[in-house]
Design a protein around this motif. Structure first.
Motif, PDB file in Angstrom:
ATOM      1  N   ASN A 121       0.883  -1.153   0.000  1.00  0.00           N
ATOM      2  CA  ASN A 121       0.000   0.000   0.000  1.00  0.00           C
ATOM      3  C   ASN A 121       0.924   1.207   0.000  1.00  0.00           C
ATOM      4  OD1 ASN A 121      -2.008   1.863   0.269  1.00  0.00           O
ATOM      5  ND2 ASN A 121      -2.920   0.963   2.106  1.00  0.00           N
ATOM      6  N   GLY A 122       1.104   1.845  -1.158  1.00  0.00           N
ATOM      7  CA  GLY A 122       2.222   2.761  -1.316  1.00  0.00           C
ATOM      8  C   GLY A 122       1.853   4.183  -1.630  1.00  0.00           C
ATOM      9  N   GLY A 123       2.567   5.113  -1.017  1.00  0.00           N
ATOM     10  CA  GLY A 123       2.425   6.518  -1.332  1.00  0.00           C
ATOM     11  C   GLY A 123       1.206   7.171  -0.729  1.00  0.00           C
ATOM     12  N   ASN A 124       0.668   6.582   0.357  1.00  0.00           N
ATOM     13  CA  ASN A 124      -0.441   7.233   1.034  1.00  0.00           C
ATOM     14  C   ASN A 124       0.019   8.598   1.542  1.00  0.00           C
ATOM     15  OD1 ASN A 124      -2.478   5.159   0.936  1.00  0.00           O
ATOM     16  ND2 ASN A 124      -1.132   3.985   2.285  1.00  0.00           N
ATOM     17  N   LEU A 125      -0.578   9.653   1.041  1.00  0.00           N
ATOM     18  CA  LEU A 125      -0.149  11.000   1.378  1.00  0.00           C
ATOM     19  C   LEU A 125      -1.082  11.575   2.435  1.00  0.00           C
ATOM     20  CD1 LEU A 125       1.936  13.140   0.688  1.00  0.00           C
ATOM     21  CD2 LEU A 125       0.381  14.018  -1.056  1.00  0.00           C
ATOM     22  N   ASN A 126      -0.535  11.755   3.648  1.00  0.00           N
ATOM     23  CA  ASN A 126      -1.323  12.255   4.774  1.00  0.00           C
ATOM     24  C   ASN A 126      -2.573  11.419   5.017  1.00  0.00           C
ATOM     25  OD1 ASN A 126       0.522  14.359   5.055  1.00  0.00           O
ATOM     26  ND2 ASN A 126      -0.607  15.665   3.635  1.00  0.00           N
ATOM     27  N   GLY A 127      -2.441  10.087   4.806  1.00  0.00           N
ATOM     28  CA  GLY A 127      -3.529   9.179   5.115  1.00  0.00           C
ATOM     29  C   GLY A 127      -4.530   8.967   4.001  1.00  0.00           C
ATOM     30  N   SER A 128      -4.301   9.518   2.814  1.00  0.00           N
ATOM     31  CA  SER A 128      -5.262   9.334   1.731  1.00  0.00           C
ATOM     32  C   SER A 128      -4.528   9.130   0.416  1.00  0.00           C
ATOM     33  CB  SER A 128      -6.183  10.553   1.612  1.00  0.00           C
ATOM     34  OG  SER A 128      -5.429  11.706   1.286  1.00  0.00           O
ATOM     35  N   GLY A 129      -5.239   8.556  -0.572  1.00  0.00           N
ATOM     36  CA  GLY A 129      -4.672   8.360  -1.899  1.00  0.00           C
ATOM     37  C   GLY A 129      -3.648   7.248  -1.921  1.00  0.00           C
ATOM     38  N   GLY A 130      -2.754   7.321  -2.883  1.00  0.00           N
ATOM     39  CA  GLY A 130      -1.694   6.323  -2.988  1.00  0.00           C
ATOM     40  C   GLY A 130      -2.056   5.190  -3.933  1.00  0.00           C
ATOM     41  N   ALA A 131      -1.105   4.289  -4.097  1.00  0.00           N
ATOM     42  CA  ALA A 131      -1.261   3.157  -5.002  1.00  0.00           C
ATOM     43  C   ALA A 131      -1.161   1.852  -4.235  1.00  0.00           C
ATOM     44  CB  ALA A 131      -0.178   3.203  -6.085  1.00  0.00           C
ATOM     45  N   ARG A 132      -1.636   0.784  -4.863  1.00  0.00           N
ATOM     46  CA  ARG A 132      -1.536  -0.548  -4.280  1.00  0.00           C
ATOM     47  C   ARG A 132      -0.927  -1.482  -5.318  1.00  0.00           C
ATOM     48  NH1 ARG A 132      -5.457   2.279  -2.870  1.00  0.00           N
ATOM     49  NH2 ARG A 132      -6.662   1.848  -4.755  1.00  0.00           N
TER      50      ARG A 132
END
Length: 409
Positions: free
Chosen positions: A335-346
Motif C-alpha cells: 500500500n504505497g504513497g499514502n499522502l497524509n492518510g489518503s490516496g496512494g497506489a496498491r
C-alpha cells in the motif's frame, strides 16, 4: 662477511614473514539471464494521460545491484596478533551482457571499506557499505534467494541492496548464541550543517535451530542525496529517485520518484522464517515514510506537503526438493504513497522461482513475477505495474519470466 650476508638475508626475508600472516582473495559471481516481459512503456505522457508503448520485450540482463547479481571483488585480512585482524573489501558490480560497470559507473560501487575485528568485540569498519536493513533483514527474504524480479516497488526499503551508503562508520557484533546486532552512521559532509545528508541505521537478528528473526530501522536526511544519490552518475540537484518520463522516454520508479523533495526518509523492517524439515516459511513487513515533502522546492513538481507512507507485507515458502533442486513462491502486498492518510497506489505481486545446482559453484535458475497495480502513483497518475528493475507497464498488469545461469568463484 658471513655476518653481513646473514644480516642481508634476514632483512630480505622479513617482508615475506610479515606478509605470511596476510591473505587476499579474489571472488565473485557471474550471472546472465534472458528476461521476457509482456508489456513495457516507451514514453510517459503528462499527468492524467496514459503511457505509450505496451509491446513485449525480451532482453539479456543480469542486473548489477541485487544479492545474486554479477560482481567481482577482493577481500583481505591481516593477522595483527591476539586474534585482532585488519579486514578490507573492494567489490564492483557489472553487467555480463556488455561488461559495463554497475552502480552508475562507480568502480567499487557495491562495497569499498576497511576495518578491524577482534574476538568477542565485533568489527568496526569505514567506507562505502551496506546498512542494517541489508545486513540483518534482507537475508531472510524470498528475493534474497530468488532474484531481482521479487523486490518491492522501486526497492523503496532498500531490502534488495540497490543503494550503498557512502562515508559510513559501522559496527557489527559477533554472534552470541545466534544473536547479532549492529549500527551504521554516515557523515553528511556538508559544511555548516552537521545533519544535512546524514544517514543512520541499526538492527539485529537471531538465528536459532528452526526460527530466525530480524529487525532494522534506517533514517536518511535528504534521501535524494544521502540514499538515492550515492553513485558516480548521481545528480547534486536533480531527482535521483527516478523520473516522470517524457514524450520520448518511459517513467522510472513512478511509485516513489515524485517524493524526491522529502526532508527525510525512515524505514522500519521486520522479517522472520521458520524451518520445518526441508521447507522454510517466511513473513515480512516494512514501512517507509517520506517525511516533510516539499523541503526541496525544486524537486516538488506536485506541490506536496506532509508525509507519504508505504507499507509492504509478504509471505513466502521455500522448499529444498532434493540436494540439487530448490523451489519457492511468495506474495507481496504494498500500500504505497499514502499522502497524509489518503490516496496512494496498491501493488499486488506473485513470485515463483526455481534453482537447479549443477555443482557447488554453478546453478541454473528460473523466476517469474506477476504484478497488479491500482490507485494513484507518486506523480498523481493512474498507477501502472512496475516489476523489479524492468521498465514500467502501460497498464495495471505486468508479467515477467526470466531464466539463466549463475556461477560463483
Amino acid at each position: 662477511m658471513k655476518k653481513t650476508l646473514l644480516a642481508l638475508t634476514t632483512i630480505a626475508l622479513s617482508p615475506a614473514a610479515a606478509y605470511a600472516q596476510s591473505s587476499v582473495t579474489l571472488y565473485g559471481i557471474v550471472t546472465g539471464n534472458v528476461t521476457y516481459t509482456n508489456n513495457v512503456q516507451t514514453a510517459a505522457t503528462p499527468t492524467g494521460g496514459k503511457p505509450t508503448g505496451g509491446g513485449q520485450v525480451a532482453q539479456f540482463d543480469s542486473g548489477t545491484s541485487g544479492p545474486s547479481s554479477s560482481r567481482w571483488g577482493l577481500k583481505g585480512t591481516e593477522d595483527l596478533g591476539g586474534g585482532v585482524k585488519t579486514l578490507f573489501v573492494l567489490e564492483s558490480g557489472f553487467s555480463v551482457s556488455n561488461g559495463t560497470l554497475g552502480q552508475g559507473g562507480t568502480l567499487f560501487g557495491r562495497q569499498a571499506w576497511i576495518g578491524l575485528t577482534a574476538p568477542n568485540y565485533g568489527t568496526a569498519s569505514l567506507g562505502r557499505q551496506s546498512d542494517a536493513a541489508v545486513d540483518y533483514v534482507s537475508p531472510l527474504l524470498y528475493a534474497w534467494y530468488f532474484g531481482n524480479l521479487a523486490i518491492h516497488p522501486a526497492d523503496y526499503d532498500n531490502l534488495n541492496f540497490t543503494h550503498r551508503i557512502n562515508n559510513a562508520i559501522k559496527y557489527s557484533s559477533d554472534s552470541f548464541g545466534g544473536f547479532r546486532f549492529g549500527a551504521l552512521y554516515s557523515l553528511g559532509g556538508i559544511a555548516g550543517n552537521f545533519t544535512q545528508n546524514q544517514y543512520w541505521s541499526t538492527g539485529f537478528s537471531y538465528t536459532g535451530p528452526s526460527v530466525a528473526l530480524a529487525a532494522s530501522i534506517i533514517n536518511a536526511r535528504n534521501p535524494n542525496n544521502s540514499l538515492y544519490g550515492t553513485n558516480a552518475n548521481a545528480s547534486a540537484t536533480g531527482n535521483n529517485l527516478g523520473s516522470a518520463g517524457s514524450a520520448t522516454t518511459p517513467a522510472s520508479n513512478p511509485s516513489i520518484s515524485g517524493f524526491a523533495s522529502a526532508r527525510s526518509q525512515q524505514t522500519v523492517a521486520v522479517a522472520s522464517t521458520w524451518t520445518i524439515g526441508s521447507a522454510i516459511l517466511g513473513l515480512a513487513w516494512s514501512n517507509t515514510q517520506y517525511r516533510d515533502l516539499g523541503a526541496t522546492a525544486s524537486l516538488n513538481a506536485q506541490n506536496y506537503h506532509g508525509t507519504a507512507s508505504f507499507n509492504t507485507v509478504g509471505a513466502s515458502v521455500r522448499y529444498q526438493v532434493t540436494p540439487f533442486l530448490r523451489v519457492g513462491t511468495s506474495f507481496d502486498y504494498t500500500n504505497g504513497g499514502n499522502l497524509n492518510g489518503s490516496g496512494g497506489a496498491r501493488y499486488e505481486q506473485w513470485n515463483l522461482g526455481a534453482g537447479y545446482s549443477l555443482s557447488k559453484a554453478t546453478e541454473l535458475y528460473a523466476t517469474a513475477a506477476y504484478q497488479h497495480a491500482s490507485g494513484v502513483d507518486s506523480w498523481g497518475r493512474q498507477a501502472v505495474a512496475d516489476i523489479g528493475y524492468l521498465s514500467p507497464s502501460t497498464t495495471s498488469k505486468q508479467l515477467a519470466v526470466s531464466a539463466g545461469i549463475k556461477h560463483l568463484f
